[in-house]
Design a protein around this motif. Structure first.
Motif, mmCIF file in Angstrom:
data_model
loop_
_atom_site.group_PDB
_atom_site.id
_atom_site.type_symbol
_atom_site.label_atom_id
_atom_site.label_comp_id
_atom_site.label_asym_id
_atom_site.label_seq_id
_atom_site.Cartn_x
_atom_site.Cartn_y
_atom_site.Cartn_z
ATOM 1 N N SER A 20 0.747 -1.272 -0.176
ATOM 2 C CA SER A 20 -0.251 0.177 0.043
ATOM 3 C C SER A 20 1.039 1.640 0.362
ATOM 4 O O SER A 20 0.892 2.119 -0.559
ATOM 5 C CB SER A 20 -1.193 0.100 1.087
ATOM 6 O OG SER A 20 -1.880 -0.831 1.435
ATOM 7 N N ALA A 21 1.424 1.149 0.874
ATOM 8 C CA ALA A 21 2.755 2.077 1.078
ATOM 9 C C ALA A 21 3.529 2.734 -0.147
ATOM 10 O O ALA A 21 3.601 3.720 -0.907
ATOM 11 C CB ALA A 21 4.015 1.910 2.332
ATOM 12 N N ASP A 22 4.134 1.388 -1.220
ATOM 13 C CA ASP A 22 4.277 0.952 -2.342
ATOM 14 C C ASP A 22 3.575 2.317 -3.803
ATOM 15 O O ASP A 22 3.960 3.676 -3.778
ATOM 16 C CB ASP A 22 5.118 0.270 -3.128
ATOM 17 C CG ASP A 22 5.768 -0.281 -4.393
ATOM 18 O OD1 ASP A 22 6.184 1.241 -5.450
ATOM 19 O OD2 ASP A 22 5.812 -0.961 -5.165
ATOM 20 N N THR A 23 2.616 1.451 -3.404
ATOM 21 C CA THR A 23 1.953 2.711 -4.169
ATOM 22 C C THR A 23 1.502 4.197 -3.869
ATOM 23 O O THR A 23 1.600 5.069 -5.103
ATOM 24 C CB THR A 23 -0.216 2.040 -4.296
ATOM 25 O OG1 THR A 23 0.232 0.488 -4.473
ATOM 26 C CG2 THR A 23 -0.571 2.698 -5.128
ATOM 27 N N VAL A 24 1.520 4.207 -2.883
ATOM 28 C CA VAL A 24 1.543 6.016 -2.341
ATOM 29 C C VAL A 24 2.962 6.395 -2.549
ATOM 30 O O VAL A 24 2.169 8.029 -2.933
ATOM 31 C CB VAL A 24 0.154 6.123 -1.373
ATOM 32 C CG1 VAL A 24 0.331 7.803 -0.756
ATOM 33 C CG2 VAL A 24 -0.155 5.450 -0.985
ATOM 34 N N LEU A 25 3.589 6.018 -2.414
ATOM 35 C CA LEU A 25 4.410 6.598 -2.342
ATOM 36 C C LEU A 25 5.246 6.549 -4.075
ATOM 37 O O LEU A 25 5.899 7.790 -4.155
ATOM 38 C CB LEU A 25 5.850 5.987 -2.192
ATOM 39 C CG LEU A 25 5.832 5.644 -0.155
ATOM 40 C CD1 LEU A 25 6.628 5.230 0.258
ATOM 41 C CD2 LEU A 25 6.225 7.720 -0.149
ATOM 42 N N ARG A 26 4.450 6.004 -4.503
ATOM 43 C CA ARG A 26 5.714 6.481 -6.768
ATOM 44 C C ARG A 26 4.016 7.537 -6.780
ATOM 45 O O ARG A 26 4.834 8.375 -7.344
ATOM 46 C CB ARG A 26 4.568 4.614 -7.308
ATOM 47 C CG ARG A 26 5.609 3.674 -6.866
ATOM 48 C CD ARG A 26 5.384 1.784 -7.164
ATOM 49 N NE ARG A 26 6.202 1.370 -7.614
ATOM 50 C CZ ARG A 26 8.026 1.664 -8.657
ATOM 51 N NH1 ARG A 26 7.952 1.944 -9.149
ATOM 52 N NH2 ARG A 26 8.166 0.499 -7.715
ATOM 53 N N PRO A 51 7.269 -2.304 15.397
ATOM 54 C CA PRO A 51 6.307 -2.210 14.054
ATOM 55 C C PRO A 51 6.564 -0.870 13.154
ATOM 56 O O PRO A 51 5.667 0.428 12.804
ATOM 57 C CB PRO A 51 5.261 -1.800 14.983
ATOM 58 C CG PRO A 51 6.011 -1.248 16.526
ATOM 59 C CD PRO A 51 7.678 -2.233 16.176
ATOM 60 N N ILE A 52 7.690 -0.469 12.065
ATOM 61 C CA ILE A 52 8.537 0.281 11.362
ATOM 62 C C ILE A 52 8.433 0.125 10.167
ATOM 63 O O ILE A 52 9.172 -0.707 9.734
ATOM 64 C CB ILE A 52 9.188 1.289 11.722
ATOM 65 C CG1 ILE A 52 8.693 2.026 12.737
ATOM 66 C CG2 ILE A 52 9.582 2.455 11.303
ATOM 67 C CD1 ILE A 52 9.991 2.606 14.007
ATOM 68 N N ILE A 53 7.309 0.216 8.575
ATOM 69 C CA ILE A 53 8.247 -0.341 7.593
ATOM 70 C C ILE A 53 9.156 0.060 7.445
ATOM 71 O O ILE A 53 9.015 1.651 7.231
ATOM 72 C CB ILE A 53 7.216 -0.039 7.120
ATOM 73 C CG1 ILE A 53 5.674 -1.340 7.146
ATOM 74 C CG2 ILE A 53 7.255 -0.839 5.351
ATOM 75 C CD1 ILE A 53 5.715 -2.392 7.746
ATOM 76 N N ALA A 75 4.002 16.173 1.640
ATOM 77 C CA ALA A 75 2.793 14.606 1.966
ATOM 78 C C ALA A 75 2.531 14.493 3.420
ATOM 79 O O ALA A 75 1.978 13.378 3.927
ATOM 80 C CB ALA A 75 3.067 13.007 1.479
ATOM 81 N N GLY A 76 3.395 14.567 4.621
ATOM 82 C CA GLY A 76 3.029 14.524 5.338
ATOM 83 C C GLY A 76 4.343 13.824 6.372
ATOM 84 O O GLY A 76 4.340 13.725 7.959
ATOM 85 N N TYR A 77 5.620 13.034 5.664
ATOM 86 C CA TYR A 77 6.685 13.138 6.398
ATOM 87 C C TYR A 77 7.517 13.446 6.715
ATOM 88 O O TYR A 77 7.623 14.932 6.398
ATOM 89 C CB TYR A 77 7.192 12.109 5.287
ATOM 90 C CG TYR A 77 6.501 11.012 4.748
ATOM 91 C CD1 TYR A 77 6.973 9.696 5.127
ATOM 92 C CD2 TYR A 77 5.691 10.730 3.822
ATOM 93 C CE1 TYR A 77 6.612 8.366 4.210
ATOM 94 C CE2 TYR A 77 5.080 9.896 3.038
ATOM 95 C CZ TYR A 77 5.506 8.557 3.598
ATOM 96 O OH TYR A 77 4.692 7.548 3.215
ATOM 97 N N GLU A 78 8.281 13.238 8.523
ATOM 98 C CA GLU A 78 9.015 13.946 8.940
ATOM 99 C C GLU A 78 10.400 14.078 8.006
ATOM 100 O O GLU A 78 10.411 12.828 8.356
ATOM 101 C CB GLU A 78 8.886 13.587 9.798
ATOM 102 C CG GLU A 78 9.721 14.682 11.461
ATOM 103 C CD GLU A 78 9.172 13.969 12.685
ATOM 104 O OE1 GLU A 78 10.108 13.614 12.883
ATOM 105 O OE2 GLU A 78 8.148 14.338 13.115
ATOM 106 N N SER A 94 1.861 9.801 11.114
ATOM 107 C CA SER A 94 0.084 8.714 11.509
ATOM 108 C C SER A 94 0.327 7.531 10.957
ATOM 109 O O SER A 94 -1.106 7.769 10.915
ATOM 110 C CB SER A 94 0.136 10.227 10.914
ATOM 111 O OG SER A 94 0.262 9.950 9.214
ATOM 112 N N SER A 95 1.040 7.315 10.177
ATOM 113 C CA SER A 95 -0.024 5.831 9.636
ATOM 114 C C SER A 95 0.616 4.355 10.540
ATOM 115 O O SER A 95 2.162 4.514 11.868
ATOM 116 C CB SER A 95 1.193 5.525 8.315
ATOM 117 O OG SER A 95 2.488 4.962 8.830
#
Length: 172
Positions: A20-26, A51-53, A75-78, A94-95
């Protein structure tokens, strides 16, 4: 305030969380993305992990890093700084689970070592079990010292990388 070094049992949802993260990041980063790789302990089946991808994103060039960084921040990444002198780190708190993203220029040595380590543990159950045990022990020993937890794993990681480089019989 220090953060707890938390090691949890393997979650069979982690591969789906990565996908899911792959799709959003692309979508966020667009055409500068060459590859998106699930790295770290959550990428190793049955491995206990924080628990961190962890995600390495290989970009088309070093020049693409500033633009990709801005897009992740928007996109909200720190931003977490330039790690290992050749990758740029970001975290999305936040995820659930949290996502830690590393922007990597092409032919990035840190990325290559992470993939080699991951692949070796995926194909060597005894090494994966030893690493899992070590991580649990270190989390108990250094519950609020993430830097020490990470540093104490480094010798094991280096040993696995030496083994991985010397063995040619296991799949890549």
């Amino acid at each position: 305030m220090p953060t707890l070094v938390e090691i949890v049992p393997y979650d069979p949802n982690w591969p789906r969380d990565f996908s899911s993260a792959d799709t959003v990041l692309r979508k966020i980063l667009g055409t500068s993305v060459v590859a998106v790789d699930h790295v770290g302990s959550t990428a190793i089946p049955r491995m206990s992990a924080k628990p961190i991808i962890d995600i390495d994103i290989t970009l088309s060039s070093l020049a693409a890093v500033p633009s990709a960084s801005r897009k992740l921040i928007d996109a909200g990444y720190e931003p977490r700084g330039n790690r290992y002198d050749d990758v740029w780190a970001f975290i999305l708190k936040s995820s659930a689970p949290k996502l830690r993203v590393y922007l990597c220029p092409p032919q990035n040595r840190t990325h290559e070592r992470r993939v080699m380590f991951r692949d070796y543990l995926r194909h060597h159950d005894e090494a994966a079990e030893a690493y899992s045990t070590l991580k649990k022990q270190l989390a108990e020993q250094f519950p609020y010292d993430g830097d020490r937890y990470t540093a104490e794993k480094s010798m094991f990681v280096q040993e696995i990388l030496v083994r991985a480089q010397s063995e040619r019989s296991w799949p890549h």
